[in-house]
Design an enzyme around this catalytic site. Structure first.
Site, mmCIF file in Angstrom:
data_model
loop_
_atom_site.group_PDB
_atom_site.id
_atom_site.type_symbol
_atom_site.label_atom_id
_atom_site.label_comp_id
_atom_site.label_asym_id
_atom_site.label_seq_id
_atom_site.Cartn_x
_atom_site.Cartn_y
_atom_site.Cartn_z
ATOM 1 N N TYR A 148 38.833 25.941 46.779
ATOM 2 C CA TYR A 148 38.601 27.379 46.663
ATOM 3 C C TYR A 148 37.408 27.661 45.747
ATOM 4 O O TYR A 148 36.537 28.475 46.065
ATOM 5 C CB TYR A 148 39.866 28.033 46.116
ATOM 6 C CG TYR A 148 39.835 29.542 46.087
ATOM 7 C CD1 TYR A 148 39.892 30.285 47.265
ATOM 8 C CD2 TYR A 148 39.758 30.233 44.880
ATOM 9 C CE1 TYR A 148 39.874 31.670 47.244
ATOM 10 C CE2 TYR A 148 39.746 31.616 44.851
ATOM 11 C CZ TYR A 148 39.802 32.328 46.031
ATOM 12 O OH TYR A 148 39.780 33.694 46.014
ATOM 13 N N SER A 203 35.375 35.638 43.361
ATOM 14 C CA SER A 203 36.606 35.451 42.593
ATOM 15 C C SER A 203 36.220 35.076 41.177
ATOM 16 O O SER A 203 35.087 34.651 40.913
ATOM 17 C CB SER A 203 37.439 34.325 43.213
ATOM 18 O OG SER A 203 38.477 33.902 42.344
#
Length: 359
Positions: free
Chosen positions: A225, A212
């Site tokens: 995350y 990401s």
């Protein structure tokens, strides 16, 4: 910092950088030329050359670098219940690959698994897969071995796509949440990769890991995350160094904001997560932060629910390139321009400057 002030600062910084590069760099280059006894260059020439290099850098990912033969090659994709994984399984099947699609909800009649099974194709094989389960990973790999067209050729590629997302400030987030997110995003990636690596080495194939933009930079409310995706980045780098000897290529895909396209964050998810965070937070944390502060951040998360790119095509294109190109890139950045600029600033500028610009 007010949004308007941020814009002013970013524009000002852009102008400053342009002036610095336009005059400072040519002066430095001319000094170097004089030391080497070469003719001096003009400011215009330097700017033109720099611009050409920039254009080349931006355009390079779209320059063809040769494609591998698809026929007879198989790809294992995790997290095919929905989102990127489901779309990728269909896309790769359309290109002619044999696809082993790992679905978390296959045994429970999940809609994503049913969609893929309805292809009724001998090149679309749906397998039950919980990347957190050693047993299910081993069973999936055994199934792949038994169903490869040519087991001696091995498995051409694995795409570690399975993942979960969450949010919450550090003091509101439990240790269990950190562990659960990393168990899927990081340890699931490592677990699956280790299990299929002998098959990938045999094929001199590809490992493609979905990280990401938050594997390259942090953000408020996203620490669980970010921690897991930073781990995926580090694991991928180490694996790439080790696999070079075997001819295996390892790539990382770093998607930007695809909330709308994947439906990974909805208002219902924000509401249920917010209730859990507040109810489970220690009393002293709730007292110190206050309900108003907490509600402000939750409103911010709700505003993200309708944000981001609406199509997953940029991510599919980059994953496909990593699988099919004879010379795949180390990293792919399918994201909107403003996110790409932010990643570059956050990762290349001194922390004091990037913090001032964005936080």
């Amino acid at each position: 910092m007010a949004p308007a002030l941020r814009v002013v600062l970013l524009v000002s910084f852009s102008v400053f950088l342009t002036v610095l590069l336009g005059f400072g760099l040519p002066a430095l280059l001319n000094a170097s030329m004089r030391l080497l006894g070469l003719p001096e260059t003009s400011v215009t020439e330097c700017i033109v050359v720099m611009y050409l290099f920039f254009v080349l850098y931006v355009a390079t990912p779209r320059i063809p670098r040769g494609l591998v033969e698809v026929k007879g090659k198989a790809v294992f994709v995790t997290g095919c219940d929905s989102g990127f994984g489901n779309a990728l399984a269909k896309h790769l099947h359309k290109l002619g690959f044999t696809v082993f699609a790992g679905c978390f909800l296959k045994d429970k009649g999940g809609e994503g698994a049913k969609e893929l099974e309805e292809f009724h194709s001998d090149r679309m094989k749906v397998v039950q897969l919980d990347v957190c389960s050693e047993e299910q990973v081993k069973e999936a790999v055994e199934y792949i071995k038994d169903n490869l067209e040519d087991s001696e050729r091995g498995l051409w590629a694995v795409v570690n796509n399975a993942g979960v997302s969450t949010f919450g400030e550090v003091e509101f987030t439990s240790m269990d949440t950190y562990k659960q997110v990393s168990e899927v995003n990081l340890w699931g990636t490592i677990r699956v990769t280790k299990a299929v690596l002998p098959l990938i080495r045999r094929a001199k194939g590809r490992v493609v890991n979905l990280a990401s933009m938050y594997g390259r930079m942090g953000n408020v409310m996203r620490s669980p995350y970010c921690v897991s995706k930073y781990g995926v980045e580090a694991f991928s780098d180490c694996l790439r160094y080790e696999m070079k000897t075997w001819g295996v290529k390892v790539s990382v895909v770093e998607p930007g904001n695809f909330i709308v396209a994947t439906g990974i964050l909805t208002r219902d998810i924000v509401a249920s997560t917010a209730n859990k965070l507040w109810n489970e937070a220690p009393s002293d944390v709730k007292e110190d932060y206050g309900k108003a502060h907490f509600e402000h951040l939750m409103a911010l998360m709700r505003s993200y629910c309708n944000s981001g790119q609406k199509e997953v095509t940029p991510v599919l294109d980059d994953i496909t390139d990593a699988i099919m190109s004879k010379r795949p890139y180390t990293r792919y950045n399918p994201m909107e321009p403003h996110w790409w600029i932010r990643v570059q600033l956050m990762t290349h500028l001194p922390g004091a400057i990037s913090d001032f610009l964005y936080f």
